[in-house]
Design an enzyme around this catalytic site. Structure first.
Site, mmCIF file in Angstrom:
data_model
loop_
_atom_site.group_PDB
_atom_site.id
_atom_site.type_symbol
_atom_site.label_atom_id
_atom_site.label_comp_id
_atom_site.label_asym_id
_atom_site.label_seq_id
_atom_site.Cartn_x
_atom_site.Cartn_y
_atom_site.Cartn_z
ATOM 1 N N ARG A 19 -0.632 -9.117 13.442
ATOM 2 C CA ARG A 19 -1.217 -8.108 12.541
ATOM 3 C C ARG A 19 -2.126 -8.786 11.510
ATOM 4 N NH1 ARG A 19 4.178 -5.357 10.618
ATOM 5 N NH2 ARG A 19 2.883 -4.137 9.201
ATOM 6 N N ARG A 57 11.644 -5.502 4.898
ATOM 7 C CA ARG A 57 11.420 -4.061 4.646
ATOM 8 C C ARG A 57 12.414 -3.191 5.431
ATOM 9 N NH1 ARG A 57 5.604 -1.836 5.273
ATOM 10 N NH2 ARG A 57 5.733 -3.006 7.213
ATOM 11 N N ARG A 110 -9.806 0.856 8.639
ATOM 12 C CA ARG A 110 -9.365 -0.487 9.020
ATOM 13 C C ARG A 110 -10.382 -1.234 9.857
ATOM 14 N NH1 ARG A 110 -3.502 0.247 8.735
ATOM 15 N NH2 ARG A 110 -2.560 -1.730 9.240
ATOM 16 N N ARG A 142 11.119 -1.265 11.002
ATOM 17 C CA ARG A 142 10.017 -0.942 11.894
ATOM 18 C C ARG A 142 9.955 -1.926 13.059
ATOM 19 N NH1 ARG A 142 4.860 0.115 8.093
ATOM 20 N NH2 ARG A 142 3.906 -1.196 9.695
ATOM 21 N N LYS A 181 0.836 -1.213 0.000
ATOM 22 C CA LYS A 181 0.000 0.000 0.000
ATOM 23 C C LYS A 181 0.869 1.262 0.000
ATOM 24 C CE LYS A 181 -2.078 -1.190 3.854
ATOM 25 N NZ LYS A 181 -1.424 -2.490 4.135
HETATM 26 P P1 AP5 Z 1 4.840 -1.576 1.801
HETATM 27 O O1 AP5 Z 1 4.508 -0.750 0.608
HETATM 28 O O2 AP5 Z 1 5.567 -0.921 2.913
HETATM 29 O O3 AP5 Z 1 3.525 -2.347 2.317
HETATM 30 P P2 AP5 Z 1 2.253 -1.826 3.122
HETATM 31 O O4 AP5 Z 1 1.053 -2.502 2.565
HETATM 32 O O5 AP5 Z 1 2.235 -0.319 3.182
HETATM 33 O O6 AP5 Z 1 2.603 -2.469 4.511
HETATM 34 P P3 AP5 Z 1 2.458 -1.941 6.000
HETATM 35 O O7 AP5 Z 1 3.154 -2.954 6.854
HETATM 36 O O8 AP5 Z 1 2.907 -0.520 6.116
HETATM 37 O O9 AP5 Z 1 0.940 -2.041 6.201
HETATM 38 P P4 AP5 Z 1 0.228 -2.065 7.519
HETATM 39 O O10 AP5 Z 1 -1.158 -1.824 7.051
HETATM 40 O O11 AP5 Z 1 0.414 -3.258 8.368
HETATM 41 O O12 AP5 Z 1 0.968 -0.929 8.378
HETATM 42 P P5 AP5 Z 1 0.560 0.539 8.789
HETATM 43 O O13 AP5 Z 1 1.761 1.354 8.837
HETATM 44 O O14 AP5 Z 1 -0.623 1.003 8.024
HETATM 45 O O15 AP5 Z 1 5.670 -2.835 1.266
HETATM 46 C C1 AP5 Z 1 6.151 -3.821 2.177
HETATM 47 C C2 AP5 Z 1 7.507 -4.351 1.665
HETATM 48 O O16 AP5 Z 1 7.295 -5.050 0.438
HETATM 49 C C3 AP5 Z 1 8.535 -3.246 1.344
HETATM 50 O O17 AP5 Z 1 9.792 -3.708 1.719
HETATM 51 C C4 AP5 Z 1 8.456 -3.063 -0.180
HETATM 52 O O18 AP5 Z 1 9.689 -2.655 -0.741
HETATM 53 C C5 AP5 Z 1 8.076 -4.476 -0.624
HETATM 54 N N1 AP5 Z 1 7.232 -4.482 -1.814
HETATM 55 C C6 AP5 Z 1 6.155 -3.678 -2.066
HETATM 56 N N2 AP5 Z 1 5.592 -4.003 -3.241
HETATM 57 C C7 AP5 Z 1 6.316 -5.047 -3.756
HETATM 58 C C8 AP5 Z 1 6.221 -5.841 -4.943
HETATM 59 N N3 AP5 Z 1 5.251 -5.622 -5.849
HETATM 60 N N4 AP5 Z 1 7.130 -6.817 -5.124
HETATM 61 C C9 AP5 Z 1 8.118 -7.049 -4.207
HETATM 62 N N5 AP5 Z 1 8.270 -6.338 -3.064
HETATM 63 C C10 AP5 Z 1 7.363 -5.341 -2.838
HETATM 64 O O19 AP5 Z 1 0.037 0.283 10.290
HETATM 65 C C11 AP5 Z 1 0.917 -0.083 11.334
HETATM 66 C C12 AP5 Z 1 0.139 -0.122 12.640
HETATM 67 O O20 AP5 Z 1 -0.403 1.189 12.930
HETATM 68 C C13 AP5 Z 1 -1.082 -1.045 12.674
HETATM 69 O O21 AP5 Z 1 -0.727 -2.371 12.972
HETATM 70 C C14 AP5 Z 1 -1.929 -0.389 13.757
HETATM 71 O O22 AP5 Z 1 -1.459 -0.701 15.039
HETATM 72 C C15 AP5 Z 1 -1.698 1.102 13.526
HETATM 73 N N6 AP5 Z 1 -2.682 1.680 12.602
HETATM 74 C C16 AP5 Z 1 -2.421 2.185 11.359
HETATM 75 N N7 AP5 Z 1 -3.546 2.613 10.783
HETATM 76 C C17 AP5 Z 1 -4.551 2.370 11.663
HETATM 77 C C18 AP5 Z 1 -5.952 2.566 11.633
HETATM 78 N N8 AP5 Z 1 -6.563 3.076 10.560
HETATM 79 N N9 AP5 Z 1 -6.686 2.199 12.727
HETATM 80 C C19 AP5 Z 1 -6.087 1.680 13.814
HETATM 81 N N10 AP5 Z 1 -4.760 1.458 13.907
HETATM 82 C C20 AP5 Z 1 -4.002 1.796 12.842
#
Ligand code: AP5
Length: 242
Positions: free
Chosen positions: A193, A149, A107, A182, A32
Site C-alpha cells: 500500500r 488498528r 488517490r 482489516r 484520515k
Molecule cells: P486511521 O484513522 O484509521 O488511518 P487512515 O489514514 O484512515 O488509514 P487507512 O488505512 O484507512 O488509509 P488507507 O488510505 O490505506 O485505507 P482506505 O480504507 O482509504 O488510523 C490508523 C490507526 O492509527 C488507528 O488504529 C488509529 O486509532 C491510530 N491513530 C490515528 N491517529 C493517531 C494519532 N494521532 N496517534 C496515535 N494513533 C493514531 O483504503 C483501503 C483500500 O481501498 C486501498 O488500499 C484501495 O485498495 C481501496 N481504495 C480506497 N479508496 C480508493 C480510491 N480512491 N481509489 C482506488 N482504490 C481505493
C-alpha cells in the site's frame, strides 16, 4: 461577556463556519479516518470514505465488492471509473450542501481531475473550491498504527491496541461489539500500500499543493493535537477568523 454568552457566540461562529469540500490526504494509517470522524462531529458534515464504501460492498457481497476484494487485499487501487462513479453518486445527496470530508479520495491524478471537474458542475453543492490538508507521519509510526488498528463493525469507531486501546480488550467502548482487524492491515500488504501511495497518490498531494488552498499537518502528534491543527488549517484555508 458571561460564560454562557461566550459559549453561545462560539457555537454560533461554528455553525456559521462553512467547511465546504475538504480533502484529507495522506499515506495509509496517517489518521484520515480518525480525523474525519472528529470533523464530522465538529462541523456536522458527512464523511465520504471510499475505503469504507468499498469494504461495505465487500461485506454485502455485491458485484463491485467481489471485484474490489482481491485488489484491496493486494494493496493496489480499485479502478478509477468505479471509484469516481461511487463518489459522484454520493456527492449528489442533499446532506453535502454545507460541505463534506473526502477521506481516501482522490488517490490518482485521474481521480483528482474528475473531482475538480465535478465540483465545478453546478449540481454539486456547496459552490466552494476544495481545500486540502495532507497529514504526514513517519513510516515506523505508520506500521505500528496499521498493525495495531481495530475497528468496530457496528459504529465504525477506530481503536489502536498500542495508542488508543478499548477499555475492555477486543470490545467497542460504545456498543460492546467485537472489534475486527482489516484484511489489508498486515505488514506485507502495508508495504504494498505504501508503494502504491508513493507511485499514484503522492502526485495527487503535489497537485493540490500546487493549486494552493493546501496545508500540511504533523500527524505524529496526539489525535487531539492533530485535530486542532487541522481545524486551524481549515479556518485559515476558508479565510475564517476564529
Ligand atoms: P486511521 O484513522 O484509521 O488511518 P487512515 O489514514 O484512515 O488509514 P487507512 O488505512 O484507512 O488509509 P488507507 O488510505 O490505506 O485505507 P482506505 O480504507 O482509504 O488510523 C490508523 C490507526 O492509527 C488507528 O488504529 C488509529 O486509532 C491510530 N491513530 C490515528 N491517529 C493517531 C494519532 N494521532 N496517534 C496515535 N494513533 C493514531 O483504503 C483501503 C483500500 O481501498 C486501498 O488500499 C484501495 O485498495 C481501496 N481504495 C480506497 N479508496 C480508493 C480510491 N480512491 N481509489 C482506488 N482504490 C481505493
Amino acid at each position: 461577556m458571561t460564560n454562557n454568552s461566550a459559549l453561545h457566540s462560539t457555537a454560533q461562529a461554528e455553525s456559521e463556519f462553512l467547511p465546504g469540500p475538504v480533502l484529507l490526504l495522506g499515506a495509509p494509517g496517517v489518521g484520515k479516518g480518525t480525523q474525519a470522524q472528529l470533523l464530522v462531529s465538529k462541523y456536522g458534515i458527512p464523511q465520504l470514505s471510499t475505503g469504507d464504501l468499498l469494504r461495505g460492498n465487500i461485506a454485502r457481497g455485491t458485484e463491485l465488492g467481489i471485484k474490489a476484494k482481491a485488489i484491496m487485499a493486494a494493496g493496489h487501487l480499485v479502478d478509477d471509473e468505479i471509484v469516481n462513479q461511487m463518489v459522484f453518486r454520493r456527492l449528489l445527496e442533499k446532506d453535502t450542501h454545507r460541505g463534506y470530508i473526502l477521506d481516501g479520495y482522490p488517490r490518482t491524478l485521474d481521480q483528482a481531475r474528475f473531482l475538480d471537474q465535478m465540483i465545478a458542475d453546478p449540481r454539486f453543492l456547496p459552490r466552494l473550491p476544495v481545500i486540502a490538508v495532507s497529514i504526514v507521519v513517519s513510516y515506523d509510526q505508520l506500521l505500528q498504527r496499521i498493525t495495531g488498528r481495530r475497528t468496530c463493525p457496528v459504529c465504525a469507531s477506530i481503536y489502536n491496541i498500542y495508542s488508543n486501546a478499548p477499555k475492555v480488550a477486543g470490545l467497542c467502548d460504545l456498543d460492546g461489539a467485537n472489534l475486527t482487524q482489516r484484511a489489508d492491515d498486515t505488514e506485507p500488504v502495508f508495504a504494498e500500500r505504501m508503494k502504491t501511495f508513493e507511485a499514484q497518490t503522492a502526485p495527487v498531494v503535489a497537485h493540490y499543493r500546487a493549486l494552493g488552498r493546501f496545508e500540511e499537518a504533523d500527524g505524529n502528534l496526539s489525535v487531539d493535537a492533530v485535530n486542532i491543527a487541522i481545524q486551524q488549517a481549515l479556518s485559515k484555508l476558508r479565510g475564517a477568523s476564529k
